[in-house]
Design a protein around this motif. Structure first.
Motif, PDB file in Angstrom:
ATOM      1  N   GLY A 227     -22.229 -67.450 -51.499  1.00 30.63           N
ATOM      2  CA  GLY A 227     -21.834 -68.822 -51.774  1.00 30.63           C
ATOM      3  C   GLY A 227     -20.905 -69.402 -50.735  1.00 30.63           C
ATOM      4  N   ILE A 228     -20.719 -68.687 -49.608  1.00 30.00           N
ATOM      5  CA  ILE A 228     -19.882 -69.222 -48.528  1.00 30.00           C
ATOM      6  C   ILE A 228     -20.638 -70.396 -47.892  1.00 30.00           C
ATOM      7  N   PRO A 229     -20.025 -71.571 -47.770  1.00 31.97           N
ATOM      8  CA  PRO A 229     -20.716 -72.713 -47.153  1.00 31.97           C
ATOM      9  C   PRO A 229     -21.156 -72.402 -45.724  1.00 31.97           C
ATOM     10  N   GLU A 230     -22.303 -72.939 -45.325  1.00 35.81           N
ATOM     11  CA  GLU A 230     -22.804 -72.697 -43.970  1.00 35.81           C
ATOM     12  C   GLU A 230     -21.809 -73.149 -42.908  1.00 35.81           C
ATOM     13  N   GLY A 231     -21.039 -74.188 -43.224  1.00 37.16           N
ATOM     14  CA  GLY A 231     -20.050 -74.680 -42.272  1.00 37.16           C
ATOM     15  C   GLY A 231     -18.931 -73.695 -41.988  1.00 37.16           C
ATOM     16  N   LEU A 232     -18.749 -72.694 -42.877  1.00 41.52           N
ATOM     17  CA  LEU A 232     -17.703 -71.680 -42.670  1.00 41.52           C
ATOM     18  C   LEU A 232     -18.238 -70.415 -42.011  1.00 41.52           C
ATOM     19  N   ILE A 233     -19.557 -70.254 -41.992  1.00 46.44           N
ATOM     20  CA  ILE A 233     -20.120 -69.037 -41.409  1.00 46.44           C
ATOM     21  C   ILE A 233     -19.842 -68.991 -39.906  1.00 46.44           C
ATOM     22  N   GLY A 234     -20.007 -70.122 -39.237  1.00 43.42           N
ATOM     23  CA  GLY A 234     -19.687 -70.176 -37.808  1.00 43.42           C
ATOM     24  C   GLY A 234     -18.243 -69.828 -37.522  1.00 43.42           C
ATOM     25  N   PRO A 235     -17.275 -70.453 -38.213  1.00 37.73           N
ATOM     26  CA  PRO A 235     -15.870 -70.075 -38.009  1.00 37.73           C
ATOM     27  C   PRO A 235     -15.570 -68.615 -38.323  1.00 37.73           C
ATOM     28  N   LEU A 236     -16.248 -68.047 -39.322  1.00 39.54           N
ATOM     29  CA  LEU A 236     -16.044 -66.623 -39.607  1.00 39.54           C
ATOM     30  C   LEU A 236     -16.447 -65.773 -38.406  1.00 39.54           C
ATOM     31  N   ILE A 237     -17.591 -66.071 -37.839  1.00 31.76           N
ATOM     32  CA  ILE A 237     -18.049 -65.332 -36.666  1.00 31.76           C
ATOM     33  C   ILE A 237     -17.162 -65.649 -35.466  1.00 31.76           C
ATOM     34  N   GLY A 238     -16.731 -66.903 -35.367  1.00 31.58           N
ATOM     35  CA  GLY A 238     -15.838 -67.283 -34.274  1.00 31.58           C
ATOM     36  C   GLY A 238     -14.499 -66.575 -34.337  1.00 31.58           C
TER      37      GLY A 238
END
Length: 406
Positions: A241-252
């Motif tokens: 349920g993590i928003p797609e907009g947060l997946i990039g920052p997580l990887i970043g």
């Protein structure tokens, strides 16, 4: 008459850093969305594991051979350019395929040359910086910065433009990487009078002994666990349920932590052997992956991603210096290629195995990945028992002399 003013040339280190930025920037964009893109095309978890593992499996037979060709060339640069051009052109085929078999074929042909160039650019850059008396980790850190920038930017871009934008973005980055290969320096001709060049084995057979191979196997296991994160991390977070907009920052965040460690590495001046560094990275990785199994909240995920500074950066630098310090420049790319063969072998096990476990037990597959990291630590510990590190200082395992690397 005054001489015309000419623009200063970019240093070899800066040109290598720019290329590293493009190589790992392409990887960053893939890691954000590739798993989701596959799921949106009806590809199941076990098939995702196969698609990610197939190019790795095929490179087992080719990496050392490609490295040997690169070492025998007048300079490593030509082979890097050739591989970059292939890796830039083939992704265009993704516009024309759909379904498991078509994606498997094109993806394998995309990733194989991209995988093959990494050990060569690593070896070439390390040897060049050693000759010039500069810092390899700082140059390599810009690759991580590229990964971070691309991963942070790709999430919002793909969220805004939609699923159809993934392939055009990947193709554009792959072609950019190919073009930037042409500005690389000639690695073997950039010399500094005060630089020193390491000794070490001049043939791979001189150093491929149980203690050496065990370390590379442990290192390969450590690397392979990060491959599983790249293949399934975004999918796991999306299901959480993590928003797609947060997946990039997580990887970043993961990439930022890695880059920070590489930028400060030389200042740390560690007096620890390379193999102890790899063991430490494996154990931290075991804790990191096990924590993922408990579906932690977003703020904990960000904290776990910061551990990448240890699980990847410390393990990577320990591994690359371990190899370089026991081998000579004559087999630089071949030795790194041999290490990558073992890493890829472990990655096949991790990707296919994780895909199966993830399909069978879901989130608890991450705990299995944690146990796999412990196995990596035990293999490196056995290597230390068979052959202790040299008493010479430096944060790596160095042979006392060139002939001491049998």
């Amino acid at each position: 008459m005054p001489s015309p003013v000419t623009a200063p040339r970019l240093s070899p280190e800066l040109r290598a850093a720019i290329y590293h930025f493009s190589v790992f920037g392409t990887n960053g964009a893939i890691s954000v969305y590739f798993g989701i893109w596959l799921v949106n095309r009806g590809i199941g978890p076990d098939e995702i594991g196969v698609i990610n593992a197939a190019p790795v499996l095929l490179m087992l037979a080719l990496n050392v051979f490609v490295g040997r060709i690169a070492d025998r060339a007048s300079d490593w640069r030509g082979v890097i350019i050739a591989l970059s051009l292939i890796a830039g052109a083939v992704p265009i085929g993704l516009f024309f395929v759909s379904g498991f078999w078509g994606i498997l074929l094109i993806w394998t042909l995309c990733i194989m040359p991209a995988f093959a160039l990494v050990p060569i650019i690593d070896a070439a850059t390390l040897r060049m910086t050693e000759r010039r008396g500069t810092d390899f980790s700082t140059v390599r850190a810009w690759g991580t910065v590229g990964f971070m920038v691309a991963s942070i930017a790709a999430g919002p871009i793909l969220g805004w433009l939609g699923d159809a934008a993934f392939v055009p973005l990947f193709v554009a980055l792959a072609l950019g990487r190919a073009l930037l290969a042409f500005q690389l320096p000639r690695f073997r001709t950039e010399r500094a009078p005060s630089a020193t060049v390491r000794g070490g084995a001049t043939r791979l057979g001189q150093v491929v002994k149980p203690w050496f191979v065990l370390t590379l196997l442990g290192l390969g296991i450590l690397y392979s666990t990060h491959g599983a994160l790249g293949a399934f991390g975004a999918l796991q977070w999306s299901r959480q349920g993590i928003p797609e907009g947060l997946i990039g920052p997580l990887i970043g965040t993961m990439a930022a932590a890695e880059a920070a460690m590489m930028f400060v590495w030389k200042r740390l001046n560690l007096k620890v052997s390379a193999r102890n560094l790899i063991i430490f990275a494996c154990l931290v990785a075991a804790a990191r992956w096990t924590a993922m199994a408990f579906l932690p909240p977003v703020w904990v995920l960000f904290a776990l991603q910061m551990l990448h500074s240890i699980t990847f950066a410390v393990g990577y630098l320990g591994g690359i210096y371990f190899i370089a310090n026991w081998t000579s420049e004559e087999i630089a790319a071949e030795a790194q290629g041999f290490s990558y063969v073992l890493q890829q072998g472990m990655s096949v096990v991790a990707l296919i195995g994780f895909g199966w476990f993830y399909g069978a037990v879901g989130q608890w597959a991450w705990a299995v990945l944690g146990l796999y990291s412990v196995v990596g630590a035990l293999l490196v510990l056995l290597s230390l028992r068979l052959r202790p590190p040299s008493p010479r200082p430096v944060g790596t395992d160095q042979p006392a002399t060139a002939s001491a690397a049998p």
